[in-house]
Design a protein around this motif. Structure first.
Motif, short mmCIF file in Angstrom:
data_model
loop_
_atom_site.label_atom_id
_atom_site.label_comp_id
_atom_site.label_asym_id
_atom_site.label_seq_id
_atom_site.Cartn_x
_atom_site.Cartn_y
_atom_site.Cartn_z
N VAL A 181 1.10 -1.37 -0.11
CA VAL A 181 -0.33 -0.43 -0.16
C VAL A 181 1.17 1.14 -0.02
CG1 VAL A 181 -1.81 -0.88 1.11
CG2 VAL A 181 -0.63 0.43 2.55
N SER A 182 0.08 2.65 -0.24
CA SER A 182 1.13 3.57 -0.16
C SER A 182 0.87 4.43 1.11
CB SER A 182 0.10 4.34 -0.85
OG SER A 182 0.66 6.20 -0.62
N ILE A 183 2.88 4.39 1.62
CA ILE A 183 3.37 4.64 2.85
C ILE A 183 3.49 6.12 3.20
CG2 ILE A 183 4.21 2.88 2.80
CD1 ILE A 183 7.08 4.55 2.13
N PHE A 184 2.79 6.72 2.33
CA PHE A 184 2.65 8.18 1.94
C PHE A 184 1.91 8.70 3.48
CE2 PHE A 184 3.55 12.15 0.31
CZ PHE A 184 2.33 13.34 0.83
N SER A 185 0.96 7.86 3.61
CA SER A 185 -0.27 9.35 4.45
C SER A 185 0.32 8.30 5.94
CB SER A 185 -0.87 8.94 4.13
OG SER A 185 -2.00 8.33 3.61
N ASN A 219 5.44 9.95 9.73
CA ASN A 219 5.29 10.16 7.98
C ASN A 219 5.66 11.40 8.03
OD1 ASN A 219 2.91 10.29 6.41
ND2 ASN A 219 2.25 11.49 7.09
N ASN A 225 8.64 6.81 -0.69
CA ASN A 225 7.29 7.36 -0.90
C ASN A 225 6.95 6.63 -1.95
OD1 ASN A 225 6.73 7.77 1.72
ND2 ASN A 225 6.63 9.89 1.29
N ALA A 226 7.76 6.66 -2.71
CA ALA A 226 7.51 6.71 -4.68
C ALA A 226 7.69 5.23 -4.75
CB ALA A 226 8.29 7.32 -5.31
N LYS A 227 8.80 4.34 -3.74
CA LYS A 227 8.43 3.00 -4.26
C LYS A 227 7.90 2.27 -2.64
CE LYS A 227 13.10 3.03 -6.43
NZ LYS A 227 14.53 3.05 -6.57
N ASN A 228 7.10 2.48 -1.49
CA ASN A 228 6.40 2.18 -0.75
C ASN A 228 7.59 1.48 -0.50
OD1 ASN A 228 3.85 3.47 -1.08
ND2 ASN A 228 3.29 1.73 -3.05
#
Length: 116
Positions: free
Chosen positions: A26-30, A53, A73-76
């Motif tokens: 999943v996205s780790i951005f948030s 974060n 973040n781009a690669k999670n």
């Protein structure tokens, strides 16, 4: 369903380096935070490092100055750069993701063995 896949473990001599990776499905951005923990034979799982974060990091005293946690973040993906490894660093290393409701997800672990 969140899946975490660790890689990069192996056998290294004392004083050597390894870089562990943890790829999330999943996205780790948030998400709230990601971290690394380890468990040596016969011992309880222990905290190694976390990154929030916002990019804040925290380390166990035993690894400060030797290990560095980072994230892409781009690669999670979260990384753990481990330098100046010691035999006492030998353990199974686990990645943990903490989501925004503070639920924890764990990876399957990767073995790190440091020979003296």
């Amino acid at each position: 369903q969140v899946q975490l896949v660790e890689s990069g473990g192996g056998l290294v001599q004392a004083g050597g380096s390894l870089r562990l990776s943890c790829a999330a499905s999943v996205s780790i951005f948030s998400i709230n935070a990601m971290g690394w923990y380890r468990q040596a034979p016969g011992k309880q799982r222990e905290f190694v490092a976390t990154i929030t974060n916002g990019g804040s990091t925290n380390y166990a005293d035993s690894v400060k100055g030797r290990f560095t946690i980072s994230r892409d973040n781009a690669k999670n993906t979260v990384y753990l750069q481990m330098n100046s490894l010691k035999p006492e660093d030998t353990a199974v290393y686990y990645c943990r993701l903490t989501d925004r409701i503070l639920y924890h997800y764990w990876g399957q672990g990767t073995q790190v063995t440091v020979s003296s």
